[in-house]
Motif scaffolding. Structure first.
Motif, PDB file in Angstrom:
ATOM      1  N   GLN A   1       0.763  -0.992  -0.104  1.00  0.00           N
ATOM      2  CA  GLN A   1      -0.025  -0.225  -0.104  1.00  0.00           C
ATOM      3  C   GLN A   1       1.032   1.250   0.156  1.00  0.00           C
ATOM      4  N   TRP A   2       1.780   1.121   0.675  1.00  0.00           N
ATOM      5  CA  TRP A   2       2.938   2.424   0.643  1.00  0.00           C
ATOM      6  C   TRP A   2       3.634   2.517  -0.731  1.00  0.00           C
ATOM      7  N   LEU A   3       3.751   1.416  -1.447  1.00  0.00           N
ATOM      8  CA  LEU A   3       4.441   1.622  -2.705  1.00  0.00           C
ATOM      9  C   LEU A   3       3.484   2.018  -3.596  1.00  0.00           C
ATOM     10  N   PHE A   4       2.102   1.641  -3.591  1.00  0.00           N
ATOM     11  CA  PHE A   4       1.162   2.183  -4.490  1.00  0.00           C
ATOM     12  C   PHE A   4       0.891   3.672  -4.089  1.00  0.00           C
ATOM     13  N   TRP A   5       1.004   3.943  -2.872  1.00  0.00           N
ATOM     14  CA  TRP A   5       0.699   5.409  -2.446  1.00  0.00           C
ATOM     15  C   TRP A   5       1.827   6.289  -3.241  1.00  0.00           C
ATOM     16  N   GLN A   6       3.065   5.810  -3.236  1.00  0.00           N
ATOM     17  CA  GLN A   6       4.105   6.601  -4.048  1.00  0.00           C
ATOM     18  C   GLN A   6       3.619   6.604  -5.444  1.00  0.00           C
ATOM     19  N   ILE A   7       3.223   5.812  -6.067  1.00  0.00           N
ATOM     20  CA  ILE A   7       2.877   5.779  -7.624  1.00  0.00           C
ATOM     21  C   ILE A   7       1.762   6.530  -7.973  1.00  0.00           C
ATOM     22  N   GLY A   8       0.832   6.507  -7.020  1.00  0.00           N
ATOM     23  CA  GLY A   8      -0.460   6.980  -7.112  1.00  0.00           C
ATOM     24  C   GLY A   8      -0.647   8.632  -6.716  1.00  0.00           C
ATOM     25  N   ASN A   9       0.399   9.048  -5.769  1.00  0.00           N
ATOM     26  CA  ASN A   9       0.415  10.266  -4.984  1.00  0.00           C
ATOM     27  C   ASN A   9       1.565  11.195  -5.049  1.00  0.00           C
TER      28      ASN A   9
ATOM     29  N   ARG B   1       1.623  18.506   1.729  1.00  0.00           N
ATOM     30  CA  ARG B   1       0.636  17.350   2.549  1.00  0.00           C
ATOM     31  C   ARG B   1       1.219  15.937   2.631  1.00  0.00           C
ATOM     32  N   LEU B   2       1.737  15.686   1.377  1.00  0.00           N
ATOM     33  CA  LEU B   2       2.212  14.318   1.240  1.00  0.00           C
ATOM     34  C   LEU B   2       3.523  14.065   2.012  1.00  0.00           C
ATOM     35  N   TYR B   3       4.611  15.200   2.074  1.00  0.00           N
ATOM     36  CA  TYR B   3       5.522  15.110   2.875  1.00  0.00           C
ATOM     37  C   TYR B   3       5.011  14.855   4.421  1.00  0.00           C
ATOM     38  N   GLY B   4       3.981  15.446   4.645  1.00  0.00           N
ATOM     39  CA  GLY B   4       3.535  15.540   6.135  1.00  0.00           C
ATOM     40  C   GLY B   4       2.948  14.239   6.363  1.00  0.00           C
ATOM     41  N   VAL B   5       2.415  13.311   5.337  1.00  0.00           N
ATOM     42  CA  VAL B   5       1.819  12.029   5.585  1.00  0.00           C
ATOM     43  C   VAL B   5       2.941  11.014   6.018  1.00  0.00           C
ATOM     44  N   MET B   6       4.162  11.089   5.090  1.00  0.00           N
ATOM     45  CA  MET B   6       5.208  10.557   5.519  1.00  0.00           C
ATOM     46  C   MET B   6       5.968  10.570   6.935  1.00  0.00           C
TER      47      MET B   6
ATOM     48  N   GLY C   1       5.620  15.242  -9.473  1.00  0.00           N
ATOM     49  CA  GLY C   1       6.233  15.666 -11.144  1.00  0.00           C
ATOM     50  C   GLY C   1       5.477  17.010 -11.457  1.00  0.00           C
ATOM     51  N   GLN C   2       4.054  17.290 -11.226  1.00  0.00           N
ATOM     52  CA  GLN C   2       3.319  18.449 -11.346  1.00  0.00           C
ATOM     53  C   GLN C   2       3.835  19.536 -10.757  1.00  0.00           C
ATOM     54  N   ASN C   3       4.352  19.478  -9.605  1.00  0.00           N
ATOM     55  CA  ASN C   3       4.994  20.718  -9.050  1.00  0.00           C
ATOM     56  C   ASN C   3       6.398  21.129  -9.423  1.00  0.00           C
ATOM     57  N   ASN C   4       7.135  20.112  -9.970  1.00  0.00           N
ATOM     58  CA  ASN C   4       8.299  20.374 -10.658  1.00  0.00           C
ATOM     59  C   ASN C   4       8.003  21.186 -11.901  1.00  0.00           C
ATOM     60  N   HIS C   5       7.008  20.682 -12.737  1.00  0.00           N
ATOM     61  CA  HIS C   5       6.535  21.238 -13.863  1.00  0.00           C
ATOM     62  C   HIS C   5       5.950  22.618 -13.710  1.00  0.00           C
ATOM     63  N   PHE C   6       5.175  22.856 -12.959  1.00  0.00           N
ATOM     64  CA  PHE C   6       4.669  24.343 -12.927  1.00  0.00           C
ATOM     65  C   PHE C   6       5.513  25.280 -12.060  1.00  0.00           C
ATOM     66  N   ALA C   7       6.221  24.682 -11.169  1.00  0.00           N
ATOM     67  CA  ALA C   7       6.964  25.619 -10.521  1.00  0.00           C
ATOM     68  C   ALA C   7       8.621  25.893 -11.262  1.00  0.00           C
ATOM     69  N   ASN C   8       9.044  24.694 -11.815  1.00  0.00           N
ATOM     70  CA  ASN C   8      10.474  25.088 -12.459  1.00  0.00           C
ATOM     71  C   ASN C   8      10.326  25.279 -13.793  1.00  0.00           C
ATOM     72  N   TYR C   9       9.667  24.336 -14.548  1.00  0.00           N
ATOM     73  CA  TYR C   9       9.657  24.247 -15.894  1.00  0.00           C
ATOM     74  C   TYR C   9       8.783  25.157 -16.946  1.00  0.00           C
TER      75      TYR C   9
ATOM     76  N   ALA D   1      10.767   3.600  -3.227  1.00  0.00           N
ATOM     77  CA  ALA D   1      10.190   4.465  -4.236  1.00  0.00           C
ATOM     78  C   ALA D   1       9.874   5.769  -4.069  1.00  0.00           C
ATOM     79  N   CYS D   2       9.842   5.914  -2.522  1.00  0.00           N
ATOM     80  CA  CYS D   2       9.509   7.292  -2.192  1.00  0.00           C
ATOM     81  C   CYS D   2      11.027   8.194  -2.016  1.00  0.00           C
ATOM     82  N   TYR D   3      12.008   7.367  -1.755  1.00  0.00           N
ATOM     83  CA  TYR D   3      13.332   8.274  -1.410  1.00  0.00           C
ATOM     84  C   TYR D   3      13.655   9.444  -2.596  1.00  0.00           C
ATOM     85  N   PRO D   4      13.611   8.886  -3.748  1.00  0.00           N
ATOM     86  CA  PRO D   4      14.165   9.896  -4.714  1.00  0.00           C
ATOM     87  C   PRO D   4      13.189  11.006  -5.179  1.00  0.00           C
ATOM     88  N   TRP D   5      12.044  10.866  -4.614  1.00  0.00           N
ATOM     89  CA  TRP D   5      11.106  11.932  -4.757  1.00  0.00           C
ATOM     90  C   TRP D   5      11.159  13.087  -3.527  1.00  0.00           C
ATOM     91  N   VAL D   6      11.969  12.620  -2.435  1.00  0.00           N
ATOM     92  CA  VAL D   6      12.232  13.498  -1.343  1.00  0.00           C
ATOM     93  C   VAL D   6      13.457  14.231  -1.226  1.00  0.00           C
TER      94      VAL D   6
END
Ligand SMILES: N[C@@H](CCC(=O)N[C@@H](CS)C(=O)NCC(=O)O)C(=O)O
Length: 234
Positions: free
Chosen positions: A99-107, A139-144, A113-121, A164-169
């Protein structure tokens, strides 16, 4: 031997970390997503969604023909099952890890990815989009952070969920986040960063994509952000 179709991005790092952790031999096939390698027919035959990572396992457990896989979560689960490592065997512990693996993939992945897109690209800086995705990542960092308050890893022992989560933090600054606001997440991040396998996985970056990283030219921007159904027509 595993063929790994890879680029030096968060989703790519997940698989090199796993392979380094378990010591499974692998052969990197660089897919330069800034130059359009993701649209080449030979890559699309393995990864029809034109995204890295993808793998070909030439030595599957059933001794049958090679197995091709795309989607990093599915690849991590497949490789964890293949090696019997970094995934619990116990029914309940495995369900928790999944469930935590899928949480990363779905959330975490899509929102970051979208945050990076709109803020940086994005050329047009749209405050609504920037705030929306920065807040979601917050929010998601808060969940972790909450999850990690009373345990060292997201699901029992260090597992594919953490990988799965580490490279996104790691890029929390580019994500507009202050890691000090998330002390448990910070401890987790530092603990994983110190693992020799993780250090080795990130060493591929300098060899395969040296330099400042990110998008450098208008052509690269068009390749990444101008995609439609015609991009994958062969
Ligand atoms: N859900 C996919 C996402 C993969 C993904 O978005 N990969 C990016 C790099 S991090 C990519 O290949 N982008 C190429 C493109 O946008 O054309 C996974 O987890 O494997």
């Amino acid at each position: 031997m595993i063929d790994l179709y890879y680029w030096t991005t968060a989703n790519g790092h997940k698989i090199t970390i796993f392979l380094e952790e378990v010591g499974l031999p692998y052969n990197i096939i660089p897919i330069n997503i800034l130059k359009g390698d993701q649209f080449k027919p030979e890559f699309l035959a393995v990864s029809p969604n034109n995204r890295i990572p993808a793998i070909v396992d030439h030595d599957p457990a059933d001794n049958g023909p090679a197995i091709q896989m795309f989607e990093s979560g599915a690849i991590l689960e497949y490789l964890a099952d293949k090696t019997g490592q970094l995934i619990p065997k116990d029914l309940r512990a495995r369900a928790d890890t999944m469930q935590w693996l899928f949480w990363q993939i779905g959330n975490l992945g899509p929102m970051a990815g979208q945050n990076n897109h709109f803020a940086n690209y994005a050329v047009d800086k749209i405050p609504y989009a920037i705030n929306r995705y920065r807040n979601e990542v917050n929010r998601l960092y808060g969940v972790m952070n909450k999850r990690l308050a009373d345990r060292p890893f997201l699901s029992g022992k260090y597992s594919i969920a953490d990988i799965a989560c580490y490279p996104w933090v790691v890029p929390y600054e580019r994500q507009g986040q202050n890691i000090s606001d998330f002390p448990h997440l910070k401890r987790w991040l530092e603990k994983i960063a110190a693992r020799p396998a993780v250090v080795r996985a990130y060493e591929h970056v300098e060899k395969i994509n040296p330099g400042p990283g990110g998008i450098r030219t208008a052509e690269e921007r068009a390749i990444l952000f101008g995609q439609t159904a015609t991009s994958i027509k062969q």
